[in-house]
Design a protein around this motif. Sequence first.
Motif, mmCIF file in Angstrom:
data_model
loop_
_atom_site.group_PDB
_atom_site.id
_atom_site.type_symbol
_atom_site.label_atom_id
_atom_site.label_comp_id
_atom_site.label_asym_id
_atom_site.label_seq_id
_atom_site.Cartn_x
_atom_site.Cartn_y
_atom_site.Cartn_z
ATOM 1 N N HIS A 17 -3.840 -5.121 0.655
ATOM 2 C CA HIS A 17 -3.694 -3.721 1.049
ATOM 3 C C HIS A 17 -4.299 -3.452 2.410
ATOM 4 O O HIS A 17 -5.179 -4.189 2.855
ATOM 5 C CB HIS A 17 -4.366 -2.809 0.007
ATOM 6 C CG HIS A 17 -3.658 -2.817 -1.302
ATOM 7 N ND1 HIS A 17 -2.557 -2.042 -1.555
ATOM 8 C CD2 HIS A 17 -3.861 -3.553 -2.413
ATOM 9 C CE1 HIS A 17 -2.123 -2.284 -2.771
ATOM 10 N NE2 HIS A 17 -2.893 -3.210 -3.319
ATOM 11 N N SER A 33 0.833 -1.210 0.000
ATOM 12 C CA SER A 33 0.000 0.000 0.000
ATOM 13 C C SER A 33 0.865 1.257 0.000
ATOM 14 O O SER A 33 0.548 2.238 -0.679
ATOM 15 C CB SER A 33 -0.936 -0.004 1.206
ATOM 16 O OG SER A 33 -1.835 -1.088 1.142
ATOM 17 N N ARG A 84 -9.284 2.763 1.595
ATOM 18 C CA ARG A 84 -9.002 1.950 0.403
ATOM 19 C C ARG A 84 -10.304 1.777 -0.372
ATOM 20 O O ARG A 84 -11.368 1.628 0.206
ATOM 21 C CB ARG A 84 -8.483 0.576 0.834
ATOM 22 C CG ARG A 84 -8.233 -0.370 -0.349
ATOM 23 C CD ARG A 84 -8.045 -1.809 0.083
ATOM 24 N NE ARG A 84 -9.263 -2.282 0.724
ATOM 25 C CZ ARG A 84 -9.291 -2.961 1.864
ATOM 26 N NH1 ARG A 84 -8.190 -3.254 2.503
ATOM 27 N NH2 ARG A 84 -10.443 -3.345 2.371
ATOM 28 N N THR A 115 -5.098 4.817 4.604
ATOM 29 C CA THR A 115 -3.717 5.300 4.624
ATOM 30 C C THR A 115 -3.187 5.544 6.031
ATOM 31 O O THR A 115 -1.980 5.514 6.230
ATOM 32 C CB THR A 115 -3.551 6.587 3.780
ATOM 33 O OG1 THR A 115 -4.385 7.613 4.315
ATOM 34 C CG2 THR A 115 -3.869 6.332 2.319
#
Length: 178
Positions: free
Chosen positions: A150, A67, A125, A154
């Motif tokens: 992932h 990621s 995401r 964030t």
Amino acid sequence: MVCDETIFHPQGGGQPADNGTINGIAVMGVKKQNGTIVHFLPEAIPMGIVTMRVDRQIRYRHSRLHSAGHLIGHVLETAGRLKAIKAHHWPDEAKVTFDNPDGISVTADAVQTWFDEAVARQLPRHVAYRGDVRLIGFGTDWAYPCGGTHVAHTGELAGVRIEAVSVRKGQLSVRYHD
């Protein structure tokens, strides 16, 4: 060993394979070969129902690094005329390489600042599909074709550090670590 279904992520797309066990036997590797996911084990397992366990800590580390590579690609593409062309998201050797025909140079500190700003925004995401192609992005304004694992947002990338930026032979490379 080939199974009807698997919970293991195979090596590919710049991401290492999951680690874990099948029926208590350590999986030594997982690769996609001719469209089939193959599990490599040190011994044969009898046909039938199996129990699979993925090492969650290792998968999470791989997901963070993968990621982070996507986010580094996005922040540098947004900041300049760079285009990510390849990435390697393995522990202790992670990097993203950009096509850089204009010789654009940035510092590791600048990339770190842009990266940290995106991390602080805790962008979720998102997954979309373009035909059979799976697209992964964070926030809603960008996505890359990807079949890897992932993080959920964030904010989970806090602590990822930009190690170095190098420019040579028409490419810019960003090395990073968790």
